[in-house]
Design an enzyme around this catalytic site. Structure first.
Site, PDB file in Angstrom:
ATOM      1  N   HIS A   7       0.762  -1.197   0.008  1.00 50.29           N
ATOM      2  CA  HIS A   7       0.080  -0.094   0.051  1.00 50.29           C
ATOM      3  C   HIS A   7       0.882   1.241   0.074  1.00 50.29           C
ATOM      4  O   HIS A   7       0.570   2.195  -0.706  1.00 50.29           O
ATOM      5  CB  HIS A   7      -0.935  -0.019   1.283  1.00 50.29           C
ATOM      6  CG  HIS A   7      -1.651  -1.297   1.229  1.00 50.29           C
ATOM      7  ND1 HIS A   7      -2.474  -1.678   2.562  1.00 50.29           N
ATOM      8  CD2 HIS A   7      -1.905  -2.146   0.448  1.00 50.29           C
ATOM      9  CE1 HIS A   7      -2.885  -2.803   2.238  1.00 50.29           C
ATOM     10  NE2 HIS A   7      -2.926  -3.150   0.941  1.00 50.29           N
ATOM     11  N   CYS A  42      -6.738   0.021 -19.669  1.00 48.73           N
ATOM     12  CA  CYS A  42      -6.438   0.853 -18.329  1.00 48.73           C
ATOM     13  C   CYS A  42      -5.202   0.318 -17.851  1.00 48.73           C
ATOM     14  O   CYS A  42      -4.866   0.734 -16.792  1.00 48.73           O
ATOM     15  CB  CYS A  42      -7.457   1.336 -17.508  1.00 48.73           C
ATOM     16  SG  CYS A  42      -8.185  -0.295 -16.819  1.00 48.73           S
TER      17      CYS A  42
HETATM   18  C1  PEP Z   1      -5.588  -4.365 -14.789  1.00 49.23           C
HETATM   19  O1  PEP Z   1      -5.498  -5.410 -14.388  1.00 49.23           O
HETATM   20  O2  PEP Z   1      -4.831  -3.920 -15.628  1.00 49.23           O
HETATM   21  C2  PEP Z   1      -5.857  -3.082 -14.346  1.00 49.23           C
HETATM   22  C3  PEP Z   1      -5.957  -1.704 -14.797  1.00 49.23           C
HETATM   23  O3  PEP Z   1      -6.404  -3.070 -12.992  1.00 49.23           O
HETATM   24  P1  PEP Z   1      -5.380  -3.349 -11.689  1.00 49.23           P
HETATM   25  O4  PEP Z   1      -4.118  -2.970 -11.968  1.00 49.23           O
HETATM   26  O5  PEP Z   1      -5.774  -2.532 -10.464  1.00 49.23           O
HETATM   27  O6  PEP Z   1      -5.690  -4.739 -11.200  1.00 49.23           O
END
Ligand code: PEP
Ligand code: MG
Length: 754
Positions: free
Chosen positions: A367, A680
């Site tokens: 974190h 993303c």
């Molecule tokens: C992903 O899995 O690409 C994502 C954007 O979510 P996280 O990194 O929070 O798992």
């Protein structure tokens, strides 16, 4: 004490007088060696001081040839003195010359001495020098004499650490208190920071070494031990320390040391020799630290932390200092150093003054790392023993790009890093000039650049980068940095603030993605063989609807009068999304029934990050208002390679044919239903990868703030028509390996900055 005149108490009293005399550093040191030699009934007493190059230089002597002072040197490990420095252990011999490590230095005239007793001059676990007494006879030094010499060495350690001896160093032969070294840790947050150490939990600096009244020091020590024991018992009894888990284990171990008779006896004995209670704690702790630091057993090293904790508590009680007092006095260019630290504590510091963070613990997905990245603070974790090896005010450089930490760097290293930091700043400045430039390729294709965020501190990045909105707001971060489960109204307050600060720019909230590696300290952890494939994200949300329902209600209320975009993580089947969607519908109906204001529109999306969804894009696109590709998870599942395990995470290239085909089928499938898609995951923030993704049809990316500039610089120069032809040819070429070299060649040929 056998052989000694008056014992250590008398010696310490006399030393106290010498320390107060207004004489030069060399005179003081000369007087000290005379005093020690007389007190220990030894013909010789010498002080060797460690230089920055690791050699030991004779700084003062009684009994050896004085001409040799500042001339005789030996390297660490050479001779008996070098051996003591290397091992950080006392050495007592009745016949030194028969020891295999003995090395004869003719200029000193020491051939006539047989008995030898040397102790390391230690401070904070570092060896600063060696203190030696010698006798002509084959005498045996007793345990008490060794102890007495170690205590005396503390006084000399203070002289060295205070910088008093620095004036005696010849040019190019600096004393090792300024020794520079570098250590490797793991990358927590990218960036280069130069500054000065601030200890998150400042060590108590013990200034009063010598007791005026031994009996009252013993009493002070006993009282302090009682205070600390009560403090730990209270902590353990308090309701908020879970009944199991790491925190409790640590406290239990600390309590064990607080009751450890052997450890306390050693401190008491040190007080009996004439040290103040705090100096006695420091002395025993320094000794233990030096011993443990030479061990490789991880269990023992782990115990050092616990011992440090208890010693630190004792020192704070004895000196009357508050623990963790640094927060208010943060200087400019601070590099925060801590053994471990919670994310909330980091947020307490003034971001404007922090240049870096260095921890002994903490992994890339901890974190604290997430918060450091959100704040844009270069950070390195798992730097062994760092909090014990530096002092407040030491110069330090944090290289969050590779995970290096430079401690008290020499001028050339500092200059090189300062240049690196300047270059980065200049590049950032160039990116800043692109802020207002529309994000459109050279051949006129608009590309939407959005930010990944999760805390309120991320919001100013919108204006900083010129990004169009927030494409992924990881709501679990608020839960991860809290000490208890945030209430519905606390969630609502945050979401409302986020929307207000976004000033009309679109924000996509992702519902809680907990489980897997994202553990909430206040929730019962479920032991799972494969947490990444386990009970996480939407799976928890659907099984325990209370949590998800409260969050959806908070989102709907917070977005009253705004557009609301919500997406669900780790969806593996269409049915899961439909159930989540139905929950939203029920919450909307509830709010409507009770007359709450509503969002102007509600769009519900799905994260495509489980491979099963790649094969039902058609079906999911019919039900979803938008899709967002979570390439971090999608690629880890596609290649069966843990994203946080460095041994496997880099073996598979996102720019290889299978990955690009999977990603292309998502964007193609969504397009046929007119369903908007964003990507993303981290790959979208790397210019070459972003180029390839544009080539296969992606038009919207959400990324970390630092990536916006580099990606924008690339796309402004990009001709998508030429790229599409190239990628289609490459995907059809039968190539089985990575397309990275071919794509890099394309970028180079077209002058794209990647
Ligand atoms: C992903 O899995 O690409 C994502 C954007 O979510 P996280 O990194 O929070 O798992
Ligand atoms: Mg994910």
């Amino acid at each position: 004490m056998r052989g000694a005149l008056g014992g250590p108490r008398v010696l310490l009293r006399r030393l106290r007088e010498v320390m107060a005399e207004p004489v030069s550093a060399q005179d003081r040191l000369d007087r000290i060696v005379v005093l020690i030699a007389a007190n220990m009934v030894a013909e010789v007493c010498s002080v060797y001081v460690m230089r920055t190059d690791g050699t030991l230089e004779l700084y003062a002597t009684e009994g050896l040839n004085r001409e040799a002072v500042h001339l005789t040197t030996m390297s660490s490990g050479e001779g008996l003195v070098g051996l003591i420095a290397r091992e950080a252990e006392p050495l007592a011999l009745s016949d030194a010359q028969s020891h295999p490590a003995f090395s004869y230095k003719p200029e000193t005239g020491e051939e006539i001495y047989h008995a030898f007793l040397g102790v390391p001059i230690l401070r904070a676990g570092n060896t600063l020098g060696v203190l030696v007494v010698q006798n002509k006879t084959h005498r045996v030094y007793h345990e008490e004499e060794i102890e007495a010499l170690q205590i005396t060495a503390m006084v000399i350690a203070e002289m060295i650490a205070s910088g008093e001896l620095q004036a005696l160093a010849r040019p190019g032969a600096d004393i090792a208190i300024r020794r520079s070294f570098h250590q490797r840790g793991v990358v927590l947050s990218d960036g280069v920071g130069l500054g000065y150490v601030v200890l998150h939990e400042p060590r108590v600096v013990v200034k009063d070494l010598i007791a005026e009244n031994v009996e009252s020091e013993v009493k002070r020590l006993e009282d302090a031990i009682t205070v600390v024991r009560t403090e730990i018992d209270r902590l353990l009894e308090r309701g908020d320390v879970a009944h199991h888990g790491e925190h409790r284990d640590v406290l239990e171990t600390v309590r064990m040391f607080a009751n450890d008779k052997g450890w306390i006896r050693r401190i008491r004995e040190a007080v009996m020799t004439g040290l103040t209670a705090e100096a006695a704690v420091e002395r025993i702790q320094s000794d233990t630290r030096a011993k443990i630091l030479r061990q490789t057993d991880p269990y023992l090293r782990e115990r050092l932390h616990d011992l440090e904790d208890i010693a630190d508590r004792l020192l704070h009680v004895l000196v009357g200092a508050r623990r963790g007092a640094a927060r208010e006095e943060l200087p400019e260019n601070a590099i925060l150093v801590a053994r471990s630290m919670g994310p909330a504590a980091l947020l307490d510091y003034d971001r404007g003054r922090l240049r870096g963070l260095v921890l002994e613990e903490g992994g890339p997905s901890s974190h604290i790392a997430i918060v450091a990245r959100a704040l844009g603070i270069p950070a390195v974790g798992r730097v062994e023993g760092v909090a014990s090896l530096v002092e407040t005010g030491d110069a330090m450089i944090v290289d969050g790009g590779v995970g290096d930490v430079q401690i008290r760097p020499p001028p050339d290293v500092e200059a090189a890093y300062a240049e690196k930091a300047r270059l980065r700043a200049r590049r950032q400045e160039q990116y800043r000039t692109l802020r207002e430039v529309p994000s459109v390729t050279r051949d006129g294709v608009p590309i939407q650049l959005l930010l990944n965020a999760g805390l309120l501190v991320d919001l100013p990045n919108l204006a900083e980068t010129g990004a169009e909105g927030i494409g992924l707001f990881r709501t679990e971060l608020q839960f991860m940095v809290s000490e208890r489960l945030p209430t519905g109204s606390e969630q609502q307050v945050l979401y409302r603030q986020v929307l207000a600060e976004a000033q009309g720019a679109p924000v996509t909230f992702r519902t809680l993605d907990i489980g897997g590696d994202k553990i909430l300290p206040y929730m019962q952890a479920v032991e799972e063989e494969n947490p990444a494939l386990g009970w996480r994200a939407i799976r928890i949300g659907l099984d325990r609807p209370g949590l998800l329902r409260a969050q959806l209600r908070a989102l709907l209320k917070a977005a009253a009068g705004h557009q609301l975009k919500v997406m669900f993580p780790m969806v593996a089947t269409v049915e899961e999304f439909l159930r989540a969607k139905a929950m939203v519908g029920r919450e909307q109906a509830y709010l409507r029934k009770y007359g709450h204001a509503e969002p102007t529109s509600v769009s519900l999306g799905v994260m495509v990050e489980v491979p099963s969804l790649v094969f039902q894009i058609d079906q999911i696109a019919r039900h979803a208002d938008f899709l967002s590709v979570g390439s971090n998870d999608l690629l880890q599942f596609l290649f069966a390679a843990d994203r946080d395990n460095r041994q496997v995470s880099d073996r598979f290239d996102p720019l290889s044919v299978p990955a690009l085909r999977a990603l292309k089928s998502i964007v193609d499938g969504a397009a046929s239903h007119g369903c908007p898609v964003t990507l993303c995951g981290e790959v979208g923030g790397r210019p070459l990868e972003a180029m390839a993704l544009i080539g296969i049809g992606y038009r919207a990316f959400s990324m970390t703030p630092a990536s916006v500039g580099p990606v924008k610089a690339m796309l402004l120069a990009l001709d998508t028509g030429a790229l599409r032809g190239e990628i289609e040819a490459l995907l059809a070429s039968g190539e089985t390996g990575s397309l990275r070299p071919a794509l890099a060649a394309f970028a180079a040929a077209h002058g794209l900055p990647v």
